[in-house]
Write a protein that holds these residues in place. Structure first.
Motif, mmCIF file in Angstrom:
data_model
loop_
_atom_site.group_PDB
_atom_site.id
_atom_site.type_symbol
_atom_site.label_atom_id
_atom_site.label_comp_id
_atom_site.label_asym_id
_atom_site.label_seq_id
_atom_site.Cartn_x
_atom_site.Cartn_y
_atom_site.Cartn_z
ATOM 1 N N LEU A 1 3.306 3.382 -9.119
ATOM 2 C CA LEU A 1 1.778 3.007 -8.736
ATOM 3 C C LEU A 1 0.801 2.868 -9.525
ATOM 4 O O LEU A 1 0.638 1.929 -9.065
ATOM 5 C CB LEU A 1 1.944 4.820 -7.961
ATOM 6 N N LEU B 1 5.803 -1.410 -1.802
ATOM 7 C CA LEU B 1 5.223 0.006 -2.442
ATOM 8 C C LEU B 1 5.816 0.769 -0.461
ATOM 9 O O LEU B 1 5.018 2.146 -1.168
ATOM 10 C CB LEU B 1 3.247 -0.290 -1.841
ATOM 11 N N LEU C 1 7.533 2.534 -2.094
ATOM 12 C CA LEU C 1 7.767 3.307 -3.217
ATOM 13 C C LEU C 1 6.742 5.063 -3.075
ATOM 14 O O LEU C 1 7.155 5.831 -3.021
ATOM 15 C CB LEU C 1 6.923 3.208 -4.367
ATOM 16 N N LEU C 2 5.945 4.416 -1.265
ATOM 17 C CA LEU C 2 5.632 5.726 -1.139
ATOM 18 C C LEU C 2 6.166 6.570 0.046
ATOM 19 O O LEU C 2 6.042 7.742 -0.328
ATOM 20 C CB LEU C 2 3.914 5.652 0.020
ATOM 21 N N VAL D 1 8.148 8.501 -3.273
ATOM 22 C CA VAL D 1 7.048 9.929 -3.491
ATOM 23 C C VAL D 1 6.878 11.001 -2.400
ATOM 24 O O VAL D 1 6.882 12.687 -2.855
ATOM 25 C CB VAL D 1 4.831 8.907 -3.088
ATOM 26 N N SER E 1 -1.278 9.391 -9.498
ATOM 27 C CA SER E 1 -0.706 8.547 -8.510
ATOM 28 C C SER E 1 -1.662 9.010 -7.423
ATOM 29 O O SER E 1 -2.479 7.819 -6.410
ATOM 30 C CB SER E 1 0.711 9.683 -7.473
ATOM 31 N N LEU F 1 -3.787 5.117 -5.879
ATOM 32 C CA LEU F 1 -3.818 4.507 -4.458
ATOM 33 C C LEU F 1 -4.923 4.574 -3.609
ATOM 34 O O LEU F 1 -5.788 3.797 -3.615
ATOM 35 C CB LEU F 1 -3.367 6.322 -3.706
ATOM 36 N N TYR G 1 -5.676 2.822 -0.857
ATOM 37 C CA TYR G 1 -5.065 2.834 0.170
ATOM 38 C C TYR G 1 -5.391 4.175 1.241
ATOM 39 O O TYR G 1 -5.599 5.351 0.417
ATOM 40 C CB TYR G 1 -3.665 3.790 -0.165
#
Length: 790
Positions: A332, A347, A350-351, A354, A369, A373, A378
């Motif tokens: 990230l 992304l 990836l999220l 997470v 993280s 963000l 984000y």
């Protein structure tokens, strides 16, 4: 087939093997690189345990048997190893130093969990033999306890370091690499003198290190936080590049991570050689190694081939499900540093990971993280952010100084409705852990507190409440300091700020350029007294390090001092402009606008050649200026009093016309005011277009905007169309109460110059405002009204 037949004969006769037979057989099998099946290796270990219990096995046979089992990759598991150690540990007093250490190293190589009490007893026996250990055995012992994840207490660690210091000069290459790696893994602080001696020995043996030893050393130096001299690093990395073709994926990842951590940018040939190997061995990169590699490439600042970067990101996508929480956080951060498009599919995937693995995230992974963000801006998924905040609240007590400062910085940067409970808990942790904060963490925390206070809409803290809390602090370091924390708000804790500033003062000589810039901005934003010793010391440090400041940090520092109202001496400005001069071509549009703004606010007029260079750069980059930066630049040039060439002004006016739909009410007023201040009258067509925009947005004009616009039109001798003028007068009527003394004087002077006769009711309204504010009028403003024949 022959080996299989041999082993078939060994199995039934294993209970009858004597100690020497056991050791010799295992040694031979290990040397032949033959891996036994799990059951047979377990049988060998059990037979070794039995002979230990009967006291038939001597120390050398034990060490040999354990070495062979470890060499063949045997992991007996916690239960079998505990049973074995229960027999071995009581026999250790009769072992020699070398056999004891060799046994410990073999157990470490097996990699199984060991009972803490048994481990402590084992290590106690080794410590008794420390003075008699050879150089190689000492290095092996240090390596073994680090490999098993054991962290000695301070007393034991000091005893260990004492022996290392005595025998360091006799260490061979492998001993140097293993011991330094182990000391780094233990996490204790090492003194500078010991690290310098290590570097001298490493330099002496540099041609003799294996590729793996080189990467071990590089990783260890970074983990310890030691940054060797440039000559050492260049020689070391040159040696790495010669052997780079033999490095594994893990070695490559660790080398790149170490270079970033030590803030050492390798020479281009070394970097190219590393990238060639990354490309060739890309399929071998997994999890942490893959994440660290992408992170390092994002941080190093080299232009990486697009094909390689895309291949790395594709590898990340394929491996995402196997990433640990720590690796997810690292990726990230890397994507944030790469300015990766947060709409992209990577992304999103990836999220998803997470969210799935959030319960496994620990303190630093959570903080990193959130910071990533925030850097990406984000804000799309509220549920994810709320889940991250909730997990952070659970883990706040375990946050170290770095995690606390990173989290506060991220919360401030997000610019969203802050989680007040989380902010409160984090600021409490700052109080508890403040003595552990380094310069970067102090600067980040100050920046965050100042930024959150600036955005807050809560009631301002009064000076009366702050002064008593500062008194103790002032007596120690700030004899003449005072505090007027403007724009403070609900996230301000004055006691905390005082303590932060105390620690900042202590660490001031060691602050890096970016830490100085952040601290300066924060202190200026909080309104800290410009007469204080801290501000003077900060400015002095800035002067000393200006040559290493990047353009954004130079401009931010100058703007911070300007906002704070700090009276900069001529010496500082001369030094500042000398350092800025060669960097002008690299100024962004933001930097150009803010640099000009600071010069204007400081009322500092640089040499004409410097201003010409700045304005030429503005002209070249005009298409990239946004409306606010464009207006700020024109306004600043007017305030500085520099007369630009007509060609420059024409180019600026064309750009203003092009971007006019993006102009705010204030931008329109400032533009007209600046042109009038420079004595420049634009062509009628341009003025007509701008005044149309004024007419449409006049309801959004502030009192100052109205007065400035009227003054500008009068100064240019341009009377607007009746519709526009009427719209301006309507707003003057509505906002007359908000006019300052200067606004009143400027407006009346403008009406007189434009030969406009005010209606009686409006004139009476002006009279009432002037009577009410008469004691506040300056001589210049009274003179303007006399000129207006008021």
């Amino acid at each position: 087939a022959l080996m299989m037949g041999f082993l078939e004969q060994v199995r039934p006769k294993l209970p009858f093997f004597n100690p020497r037979n056991l050791a010799n057989t295992l040694w031979a099998l290990a040397k032949l690189h033959h891996k036994l099946e799990e059951g047979l290796m377990a049988g060998f270990l059990e037979r070794t345990r039995q002979t230990l219990r009967l006291r038939f096995l001597d120390a050398q046979d034990v060490a040999t048997s354990l070495w062979a089992l470890a060499k063949m990759g045997y992991n007996p598991g916690p239960k079998r190893m505990t049973m074995f150690l229960e027999e071995l540990v009581p026999r250790l007093p009769s072992f020699g130093a070398q056999d004891t250490v060799n046994s410990l190293c073999s157990i470490a190589m097996m990699g199984c969990d060991i009972d803490n009490d048994l481990m402590a007893q084992f290590l106690r026996q080794v410590r008794l033999k420390l003075p008699s250990l050879s150089e190689h055995d000492l290095a092996s012992y240090v390596w073994a306890i680090a490999r098993m994840g054991h962290k000695p207490d301070s007393e034991s660690f000091e005893a260990l370091l004492s022996e290392v210091r005595k025998k360091l000069s006799s260490f061979r290459p492998q001993d140097l690499a293993n011991s330094l790696w182990a000391l780094a893994r233990m996490g204790h602080t090492l003194d500078e003198e010991l690290m310098m001696r290590y570097c001298e020995q490493i330099k002496h043996w540099l041609p003799s290190f294996s590729p793996q030893d080189l990467t071990k050393i590089l990783w260890a130096l970074a983990a310890i936080g030691h940054c060797p001299e440039k000559d050492f690093m260049e020689s070391f990395l040159e040696r790495v590049s010669h052997k780079v073709h033999t490095l594994r994926a893990q070695d490559l990842a660790n080398s790149l991570w170490a270079m970033v951590t030590m803030q050492h940018k390798p020479e281009a040939p070394c970097f190219v050689a590393l990238m060639d190997q990354v490309k060739q061995k890309l399929p071998s990169f997994r999890g942490k190694n893959l994440a660290n590699t992408v992170w390092a490439l994002a941080e190093l600042g080299f232009a990486v081939e697009e094909d390689l970067m895309m291949a790395l990101l594709e590898q990340v996508r394929e491996e995402l499900t196997s990433f640990s929480a720590e690796s997810l956080a690292t990726i990230l951060v890397a994507l944030a540093n790469l300015r990766y498009n947060f709409e992209g599919g990577l992304l999103k995937a990836l999220l998803e990971q997470v969210k799935r693995k959030l319960p496994c995230f620990q303190a630093q992974a959570l903080a990193s993280s959130l910071r990533a963000l925030a850097m990406m801006g984000y804000k799309q998924e509220e549920n994810l952010m709320m889940a991250v905040f909730a997990r952070m609240r659970q883990k706040v007590p375990s946050f170290n100084a770095r995690a606390v400062s990173t989290s506060l910085h991220a919360l401030a940067e997000l610019g969203r409705d802050l989680d007040d409970d989380l902010v409160k808990e984090l600021t409490e942790e700052v109080k508890h852990k403040l003595p552990l904060f380094n310069g970067q963490e102090l600067a980040d925390t100050l920046w965050a507190i100042a930024s959150m206070a600036q955005k807050s809409e809560c009631v301002e803290a009064s000076l009366d409440e702050v002064e008593p809390k500062l008194r103790r602090f002032e007596e120690q370091q700030f004899a003449n300091s005072g505090c007027d924390f403007a724009k403070t708000g609900c996230h301000r804790d004055e006691e905390l700020i005082v303590r932060l500033l105390e620690h900042l003062w202590q660490k001031l000589p060691s602050l890096a350029a970016h830490e100085l810039a952040s601290s300066l901005w924060a202190i200026a934003t909080m309104g800290y007294s410009t007469e204080s010793k801290l501000m003077s010391a900060l400015v002095k440090q800035v002067m000393q390090q200006l040559h290493v400041f990047s353009v954004p940090r130079m401009v931010n520092s100058l703007c911070a001092l300007t906002r704070a109202g700090y009276g900069l001496q001529e010496e500082f400005m001369v030094t500042f402009l000398e350092q800025a001069w060669p960097k002008v071509p690299s100024f962004s549009t933001w930097a150009l606008a803010n640099f000009l703004w600071a010069l204007a606010r400081l009322e500092y007029n640089p040499e004409p050649k410097f201003m010409t260079a700045l304005l030429n750069e503005v002209k070249q980059k005009l298409p990239f200026f946004n409306a606010q930066n464009l207006v700020t630049s024109v306004w600043a040039v007017a305030i500085i009093g520099f007369t630009p060439e007509s060609e420059w002004l024409s180019a600026v006016l064309d750009e203003v016309e092009w971007k006019l739909p993006c102009f705010s009410a204030m931008d329109l007023a400032k533009s007209l005011w600046a042109l009038a201040r420079m004595g420049y009258t634009p062509r009628c067509h341009w003025l007509a277009i701008v005044l149309d925009a004024v007419q449409h947005k006049v309801s959004s004009f502030s009192a100052k905007d109205l007065a400035d616009t009227l003054w500008a039109l009068a100064r240019m001798g341009h009377k607007p169309k009746a519709e526009c003028f009427e719209a301006l007068l309507v707003e003057v009527r509505h906002k007359l109460r908000c006019f300052s003394t200067q606004d009143l004087a400027n407006s009346l002077w403008a009406f007189a110059k434009l030969e406009y006769v005010l209606e009686d009711d409006l004139m009476m309204a002006f009279v009432w405002q002037i009577r009410y504010k008469l004691p506040s009028f300056k001589a210049r403003e009274l003179a303007m009204m006399r000129v207006a024949s008021f």
